[in-house]
Design an enzyme around this catalytic site. Structure first.
Site, PDB file in Angstrom:
ATOM      1  N   GLU A 274       0.869  -1.174   0.000  1.00  9.68           N
ATOM      2  CA  GLU A 274       0.000   0.000   0.000  1.00  9.68           C
ATOM      3  C   GLU A 274       0.902   1.219   0.000  1.00  9.68           C
ATOM      4  OE1 GLU A 274      -2.945   0.546   3.037  1.00  9.68           O
ATOM      5  OE2 GLU A 274      -3.920  -1.340   2.547  1.00  9.68           O
TER       6      GLU A 274
ATOM      7  N   ASP B  15      -5.946  10.070   8.773  1.00  6.33           N
ATOM      8  CA  ASP B  15      -4.621   9.624   9.187  1.00  6.33           C
ATOM      9  C   ASP B  15      -4.282  10.117  10.584  1.00  6.33           C
ATOM     10  OD1 ASP B  15      -4.380   8.536   6.684  1.00  6.33           O
ATOM     11  OD2 ASP B  15      -3.203  10.187   5.858  1.00  6.33           O
TER      12      ASP B  15
END
Length: 265
Positions: free
Chosen positions: A49, A60
């Site tokens: 990823e 995030d």
């Protein structure tokens, strides 16, 4: 069949669980990022990823946010992110690469142009965290038509009414977010994850991979044992943030991969 589909078919045939590693493109700099990405397959990573740096990464946690900031401060761009994949593909034509990020940079580039460039670079799938199923015509459907998997996130708050909608146009695998919140926060627990993995599997034949809150080889093994595989991101990014040499980062990744793979033994 994409590289992602082929990888899961191979893993299933071997009775193995998948280990997925997340790194931020361009962190700590372009050249080091290329070295890390190119070293991940030999460290036991089944799927890479690759984070696309963005200025407003709402999902995030601090560790990944700072990685994105470092990359952007070093001048990292979408073009350079694609170039990292091209560098990998010079030597590796089989390891799947999923780009993970937000829609804005793709929208700015133009969907058709982006998909053509991503496909040519060697990207196999997309995880775009801020595009819900209601917006599938924006990118999901065009991506699948271009031969890329569009991987959807499911979370603990995705209830039984919502789940079929989330699965509707998902392909490749389902990324189950094991905890409510941002990346790199609480540690995931297998006993908590198992019922939701079973709930997702009741409505899809796709592999279910669990991420968020997996930080150690032991937790990678534990979580992979109740799913089709596990994703580790923040713990790897933290090694890069600490300035560890590339070989030490890859040794850490290998310990995580070994943990996840033990779950299939």
């Amino acid at each position: 069949m994409t590289r992602i589909d082929a990888k899961f078919a191979d893993l299933k045939a071997a009775g193995q669980k998948a280990f997925v590693a997340y790194v931020m493109a361009g962190d700590p700099d372009f050249d080091t990022s290329v070295q890390i990405v190119k070293g991940l397959p030999a460290a036991g990573v089944d799927i890479i990823e690759l984070g696309l740096p963005f200025t407003d990464p709402m999902a995030d946690g601090t560790t990944v946010q700072l990685a994105g900031q470092r990359a952007l401060e070093r001048g990292m761009t979408l073009d350079q992110t694609l170039q990292i994949v091209r560098e990998l593909r010079k030597d590796d034509t089989t390891t799947p690469v999923v780009m993970m990020g937000y829609y804005n940079p793709i929208y700015s580039r133009g969907v058709d142009r982006f998909l053509q460039e991503a496909k040519e670079a060697g990207i196999d799938g997309l995880i775009i965290v801020d595009l819900p199923p209601e917006e599938d015509d924006e990118l999901c459907i065009p991506a699948q038509n271009a031969g890329l998997n569009f991987i959807r996130l499911a979370t603990p708050t995705t209830d039984d009414k919502r789940l079929p909608k989330v699965m509707q146009n998902t392909s490749g695998f389902v990324y189950y977010v094991s905890i409510t919140g941002i990346t790199g926060s609480a540690e995931a627990q297998a006993d908590d994850v198992a019922p939701d993995v079973a709930r997702i599997k009741a409505v899809t034949d796709l592999p279910v991979i669990v991420g968020f809150g997996v930080k150690t080889p032991a937790s990678a093994q534990s979580i992979a044992s109740v799913a089709d595989g596990v994703v580790v991101g923040s713990a790897i990014v933290a090694q890069i943030e600490a300035g560890k040499p590339v070989d030490e980062v890859l040794q850490f990744v290998k310990s995580l991969a070994d943990g996840a793979h033990k779950a299939g033994e």
